[in-house]
Motif scaffolding. Structure first.
Motif, PDB file in Angstrom:
ATOM      1  N   ARG A 112     -34.907   8.037 -40.014  1.00  0.00           N
ATOM      2  CA  ARG A 112     -35.035   6.549 -40.644  1.00  0.00           C
ATOM      3  C   ARG A 112     -35.042   5.647 -39.351  1.00  0.00           C
ATOM      4  N   THR A 113     -34.391   5.823 -38.286  1.00  0.00           N
ATOM      5  CA  THR A 113     -34.571   5.186 -36.982  1.00  0.00           C
ATOM      6  C   THR A 113     -36.000   5.448 -36.522  1.00  0.00           C
ATOM      7  N   ALA A 114     -36.489   6.659 -36.745  1.00  0.00           N
ATOM      8  CA  ALA A 114     -38.068   6.817 -36.321  1.00  0.00           C
ATOM      9  C   ALA A 114     -38.931   5.765 -37.020  1.00  0.00           C
ATOM     10  N   PHE A 115     -38.727   5.873 -38.345  1.00  0.00           N
ATOM     11  CA  PHE A 115     -39.659   5.220 -39.128  1.00  0.00           C
ATOM     12  C   PHE A 115     -39.488   3.623 -38.900  1.00  0.00           C
ATOM     13  N   ARG A 116     -38.155   3.079 -38.611  1.00  0.00           N
ATOM     14  CA  ARG A 116     -38.046   1.823 -38.305  1.00  0.00           C
ATOM     15  C   ARG A 116     -38.617   1.480 -36.910  1.00  0.00           C
ATOM     16  N   SER A 117     -38.710   2.361 -36.059  1.00  0.00           N
ATOM     17  CA  SER A 117     -39.242   1.876 -34.678  1.00  0.00           C
ATOM     18  C   SER A 117     -40.742   2.017 -34.590  1.00  0.00           C
ATOM     19  N   LEU A 118     -41.192   2.812 -35.515  1.00  0.00           N
ATOM     20  CA  LEU A 118     -42.758   3.233 -35.747  1.00  0.00           C
ATOM     21  C   LEU A 118     -43.178   1.776 -36.599  1.00  0.00           C
ATOM     22  N   HIS A 119     -42.474   1.255 -37.516  1.00  0.00           N
ATOM     23  CA  HIS A 119     -42.655   0.265 -38.171  1.00  0.00           C
ATOM     24  C   HIS A 119     -42.495  -1.207 -37.407  1.00  0.00           C
ATOM     25  N   SER A 120     -41.896  -1.188 -36.301  1.00  0.00           N
ATOM     26  CA  SER A 120     -41.606  -2.411 -35.455  1.00  0.00           C
ATOM     27  C   SER A 120     -42.773  -2.572 -34.442  1.00  0.00           C
ATOM     28  N   ASN A 121     -43.706  -1.358 -34.374  1.00  0.00           N
ATOM     29  CA  ASN A 121     -44.873  -1.484 -33.719  1.00  0.00           C
ATOM     30  C   ASN A 121     -45.819  -0.901 -34.468  1.00  0.00           C
ATOM     31  N   LEU A 122     -46.378  -1.337 -35.626  1.00  0.00           N
ATOM     32  CA  LEU A 122     -47.293  -0.902 -36.454  1.00  0.00           C
ATOM     33  C   LEU A 122     -48.542  -0.541 -35.744  1.00  0.00           C
ATOM     34  N   PHE A 123     -49.211  -1.492 -35.275  1.00  0.00           N
ATOM     35  CA  PHE A 123     -50.608  -1.254 -34.638  1.00  0.00           C
ATOM     36  C   PHE A 123     -50.804   0.173 -33.650  1.00  0.00           C
ATOM     37  N   ARG A 124     -49.781  -0.040 -32.717  1.00  0.00           N
ATOM     38  CA  ARG A 124     -49.511   0.995 -31.856  1.00  0.00           C
ATOM     39  C   ARG A 124     -49.232   2.147 -32.297  1.00  0.00           C
ATOM     40  N   ALA A 125     -48.537   2.493 -33.424  1.00  0.00           N
ATOM     41  CA  ALA A 125     -48.245   3.695 -34.242  1.00  0.00           C
ATOM     42  C   ALA A 125     -49.429   3.958 -34.860  1.00  0.00           C
ATOM     43  N   ALA A 126     -50.329   3.143 -35.576  1.00  0.00           N
ATOM     44  CA  ALA A 126     -51.413   3.514 -36.136  1.00  0.00           C
ATOM     45  C   ALA A 126     -52.436   4.028 -35.115  1.00  0.00           C
ATOM     46  N   LEU A 127     -52.409   3.750 -33.926  1.00  0.00           N
ATOM     47  CA  LEU A 127     -53.286   4.086 -33.162  1.00  0.00           C
ATOM     48  C   LEU A 127     -53.066   5.437 -32.611  1.00  0.00           C
ATOM     49  N   THR A 128     -51.598   5.941 -32.408  1.00  0.00           N
ATOM     50  CA  THR A 128     -51.301   7.338 -32.104  1.00  0.00           C
ATOM     51  C   THR A 128     -51.647   8.023 -33.113  1.00  0.00           C
TER      52      THR A 128
ATOM     53  N   LEU B  41     -41.987  13.686 -33.584  1.00  0.00           N
ATOM     54  CA  LEU B  41     -42.420  14.525 -34.636  1.00  0.00           C
ATOM     55  C   LEU B  41     -42.809  13.685 -36.057  1.00  0.00           C
ATOM     56  N   VAL B  42     -42.051  12.537 -36.183  1.00  0.00           N
ATOM     57  CA  VAL B  42     -42.547  12.030 -37.435  1.00  0.00           C
ATOM     58  C   VAL B  42     -43.960  11.354 -37.284  1.00  0.00           C
ATOM     59  N   VAL B  43     -44.433  11.172 -36.045  1.00  0.00           N
ATOM     60  CA  VAL B  43     -45.709  10.472 -35.803  1.00  0.00           C
ATOM     61  C   VAL B  43     -46.595  11.757 -36.154  1.00  0.00           C
ATOM     62  N   SER B  44     -46.273  12.833 -35.593  1.00  0.00           N
ATOM     63  CA  SER B  44     -47.555  13.968 -35.627  1.00  0.00           C
ATOM     64  C   SER B  44     -47.523  14.352 -36.992  1.00  0.00           C
ATOM     65  N   ALA B  45     -46.108  14.663 -37.589  1.00  0.00           N
ATOM     66  CA  ALA B  45     -46.148  15.196 -39.061  1.00  0.00           C
ATOM     67  C   ALA B  45     -47.006  14.322 -39.968  1.00  0.00           C
ATOM     68  N   LEU B  46     -46.734  12.758 -39.701  1.00  0.00           N
ATOM     69  CA  LEU B  46     -47.256  11.968 -40.526  1.00  0.00           C
ATOM     70  C   LEU B  46     -48.711  12.202 -40.497  1.00  0.00           C
ATOM     71  N   GLY B  47     -49.244  12.036 -39.000  1.00  0.00           N
ATOM     72  CA  GLY B  47     -50.628  12.068 -38.756  1.00  0.00           C
ATOM     73  C   GLY B  47     -51.166  13.502 -39.269  1.00  0.00           C
ATOM     74  N   GLY B  48     -50.262  14.516 -39.103  1.00  0.00           N
ATOM     75  CA  GLY B  48     -51.103  15.930 -39.812  1.00  0.00           C
ATOM     76  C   GLY B  48     -51.173  15.792 -41.040  1.00  0.00           C
ATOM     77  N   ALA B  49     -50.018  15.264 -42.073  1.00  0.00           N
ATOM     78  CA  ALA B  49     -50.509  15.108 -43.319  1.00  0.00           C
ATOM     79  C   ALA B  49     -51.616  14.162 -43.825  1.00  0.00           C
ATOM     80  N   ILE B  50     -51.530  13.093 -43.037  1.00  0.00           N
ATOM     81  CA  ILE B  50     -52.976  12.264 -43.482  1.00  0.00           C
ATOM     82  C   ILE B  50     -54.212  13.073 -43.113  1.00  0.00           C
ATOM     83  N   GLY B  51     -54.038  13.859 -41.859  1.00  0.00           N
ATOM     84  CA  GLY B  51     -55.086  14.486 -41.379  1.00  0.00           C
ATOM     85  C   GLY B  51     -55.767  15.482 -42.303  1.00  0.00           C
ATOM     86  N   VAL B  52     -54.612  16.350 -42.960  1.00  0.00           N
ATOM     87  CA  VAL B  52     -54.779  17.260 -43.904  1.00  0.00           C
ATOM     88  C   VAL B  52     -55.713  16.895 -44.993  1.00  0.00           C
ATOM     89  N   VAL B  53     -55.026  15.662 -45.515  1.00  0.00           N
ATOM     90  CA  VAL B  53     -55.632  15.155 -46.924  1.00  0.00           C
ATOM     91  C   VAL B  53     -57.063  14.721 -46.449  1.00  0.00           C
TER      92      VAL B  53
END
Ligand code: ADP
Ligand code: MG
Length: 642
Positions: free
Chosen positions: A256-272, A573-585
């Motif tokens: 939860r905290t991870a999602f919140r912190s990614l959310h607080s800097n969306l643009f940067r998270a999206a680039l990563t 891990l949340v970044v890479s798992a999320l990226g991994g899931a989107i990447g798979v699709v």
């Protein structure tokens, strides 16, 4: 009765080593009993905050002994100190030290995250505490939306969240106007009356005057202390919730905290995320394309039959040259007698022009034997193939490939019709099933089959065979059969003027080659995944640096090293798992798109698992270093960072 709550004996603190060392505290002796309300007074720079950090187990003394409830603090491990900060101490700082991204209620909940209280209990207790402190209408406000006095009340609520037996307040009114300051002092006094041990640090004598006992400190030494009051065992601190924390709740909270912190800097998270997405998607697409072309090549070669041996004229180093005149029909008859040989099919090839009515067409002519359809596993779509009798009688019969039918018989049924082949009339007795293009892109249906006897004599005027295709019964023994035929032909010809190719070894070679190609594609894609991983590490390092103060606050409220490590690692891990899931699709979608352009693609589960697994491991590996860096921060230094 019993050991005093706090007892300092000869405590010293120095910063730095050797010549540069500054001694900040000298020989501090101090006893504080349960339930006391103590003010530690002194001018700025006298060492008050340093003393408070030592008292609160945020920092360790350089010398002397600190006993808390009789236990020597120096003997405690990092986790035990964290547990003390979590359960026993509650800190109130001059600059509040609230987490800017969290609401008032969530800030108050932080200490309970580390004691493992359930979400519902946490929420209820935080709301109740804030309500008692008059902030029931500010629960959802971020610190930036609160006044200084309100922020300080939030931080007092946070100090009480896990009980706060001992409240350590460092200049709690220092940043407040006199009215808010008075309110905060009233709260602290109230807490002292309820039984909390309150240690108040201030440079202001008027503030200190409200405490029951005033200790004066100057240049790191205690210069006045009326001595401890007797312990108040009568007023027990209100019971605090005592939960049993589970790892699952902790991990859920970390996610939860991870999602919140990614959310607080969306643009940067999206680039990563993009780095990982591109890496995973390209691995999947590349492997799908690579596997697809491998499958196609292997399939079309296998379709010719993996049980085949190909005998051709010419010495072994002359493969590819045509028209060597060494193989004859008698060789074929001899080969038929070899054990494990199912059939031996001759081929004499050449071009000829076919004419039907006023239509002309020049396909490949294949003069072969009656066994051809069986040996090549090539069925007919109409009519029959010629027979052994036709061979013997030099019959002028022909079987057409589909492309020839399309060219000469656009509207007529070819069966029974006569076509002119080099001015000789052949009767069409069958049509082969369409086969399509060969692996080399040649139209396999543009062919006419005639008996090899007729073809050799009447069409080509020669008896030498272009090749003999041998099919075997037992593919497992194909090697032995190959050797046997080799011996036989050598005996018959006296010299090695022939060569034998084994289809199954050709298939092996071709699939090995295409597999290499697939791995090449895959590893190029894997490099982009690696680059994505470095991106994750970079962002995590920046994030740790930016959030050092947050780490300090979390440690002061009871986070262990493990919690901090867990938090940052979970983020990676949340970044890479999320990226991994989107990447798979995305990768599957891209491969499907490519497949629409007649490029063969082949989907299988293993590249998907591989790419996703790689992304996850990437997050783990590249997230580890930054996370460890965060976890190893010193609480006092982290708190001091801006
Ligand atoms: P107070 O809170 O009473 O104003 P502090 O305890 O913050 O005083 O600081 C006491 C002395 O220790 C000051 O002279 C300060 O410069 C020094 N000091 C505090 N922290 C450090 C540090 N991390 N490194 C070196 N000196 C420090
Ligand atoms: Mg200070």
């Amino acid at each position: 009765m019993g050991a005093p709550l706090i007892s300092l004996h000869g405590i010293a603190k120095q910063y730095g080593e050797g010549e540069l060392a500054t001694r900040v505290l000298h020989d501090i002796n101090l006893v504080i009993n349960r339930g006391e309300f103590v003010a530690i007074m002194g001018s700025s720079g006298s060492g008050k905050s340093t003393l408070m950090h030592i008292l609160g187990c945020l920092d360790r003394p350089s010398g002397g002994q600190y006993r808390l409830l009789g236990r020597d603090v120096a003997s405690l491990s990092g986790d035990e100190l964290a547990a003390l900060r979590r359960d026993t101490f509650g800190f109130v700082f001059q600059s509040y030290h609230l987490l800017g991204g969290l609401s008032a209620r969530e800030n108050v909940e932080v200490p309970a995250l580390y004691s493992g209280l359930s979400r519902a209990e946490r929420k209820a207790r935080a709301e109740q505490l804030l309500t008692t402190l008059g902030l029931e209408n500010r629960l959802g406000n971020k610190p930036s939306q609160l006044s200084g006095g309100q922020q300080q009340r939030v931080s007092i609520a946070r100090a009480l969240m896990n009980g706060g037996d001992i409240i350590l307040a460092d200049e709690p009114t220092g940043a407040l106007d006199s009215h808010s300051g008075a309110e905060v002092m009233a709260l602290l006094t109230g807490l002292a009356r309820q039984g909390h041990t309150v240690i108040l640090i201030t440079h202001d004598p008027k503030v200190a005057a409200q405490a029951d006992r005033r200790i004066e400190i100057s240049d790191g030494r205690i210069i006045a202390d009326p001595g401890p009051a007797s312990a108040r065992e009568d007023t027990a601190v209100p019971a605090r919730p005592r939960p049993a924390g589970s790892l699952a709740t902790e991990l859920l909270e970390a996610v939860r905290t991870a999602f919140r912190s990614l959310h607080s800097n969306l643009f940067r998270a999206a680039l990563t995320l993009l780095g990982i997405v591109i890496g995973v998607a390209s691995v999947i697409t590349m492997l799908a394309i690579g596997n697809g072309s491998q499958q196609q090549v292997v399939q079309s070669i296998s379709a010719m039959g993996s049980n085949l041996l190909l005998v051709r004229p010419g010495a072994p180093n002359q493969w590819g040259r045509r028209a060597t005149s060494t193989l004859v029909a008698a060789d074929m008859d001899a080969i038929k007698e070899v054990a494990n040989v199912a059939a031996a099919v001759p081929e004499i090839g050449g071009a000829a022009t076919l004419r039907f009515g006023n239509l002309d067409h020049s396909p490949e002519i294949n003069a072969t034997s009656a066994d051809f359809p069986a040996a090549r596993q090539w069925a007919l779509s109409a009519g029959t193939f010629f027979t052994a009798d036709d061979e013997q009688s030099y019959a002028t019969v022909a079987v057409l490939g589909q492309s020839v039918v399309d060219a000469l018989f656009p509207d007529t049924d070819p069966l029974g019709q006569y076509v002119m082949v080099n001015n000789i009339l052949f009767q069409v007795i069958g049509v082969m099933a369409p086969k399509g293009a060969s692996p080399w892109g040649q139209d396999q249906d543009d062919v006419v089959f005639v008996p090899y006897t007729t073809g050799g004599l009447r069409l080509f005027g020669q008896q030498f065979l272009r090749s003999i295709t041998v099919s075997v019964d037992d593919v497992a023994r194909i090697g032995d059969t190959e050797a046997e035929i080799h011996r036989l032909l050598l005996a018959r010809h006296g010299v090695e003027d022939f060569q034998i190719r084994n289809m199954s070894s050709i298939i092996d070679t071709v699939s090995a080659t295409t597999r290499t190609f697939t791995w090449l594609l895959g590893s190029i894609a894997a490099i982009s995944l690696l680059v994505g991983g470095i991106g994750v590490m970079n962002i995590m390092l920046v994030s740790v640096t930016e959030r050092t103060r947050e780490v300090g606050i979390r440690m002061a409220t009871g986070a262990r090293q493990r919690h901090i490590l867990q938090q940052f690692l979970t983020e990676a891990l949340v970044v890479s798992a999320l990226g991994g899931a989107i990447g798979v699709v995305l990768g599957l979608a891209a491969a499907a798109l490519v497949g629409r352009f007649e490029i063969p693609v082949y989907f299988s589960l293993s590249p998907v698992l591989l790419a996703f697994g790689c992304a996850f491991v990437t997050g783990l590996v590249f997230g580890w270093l930054p996370a460890r860096k965060a976890a190893r921060l010193d609480p006092v230094i982290a708190l001091a960072s801006e």
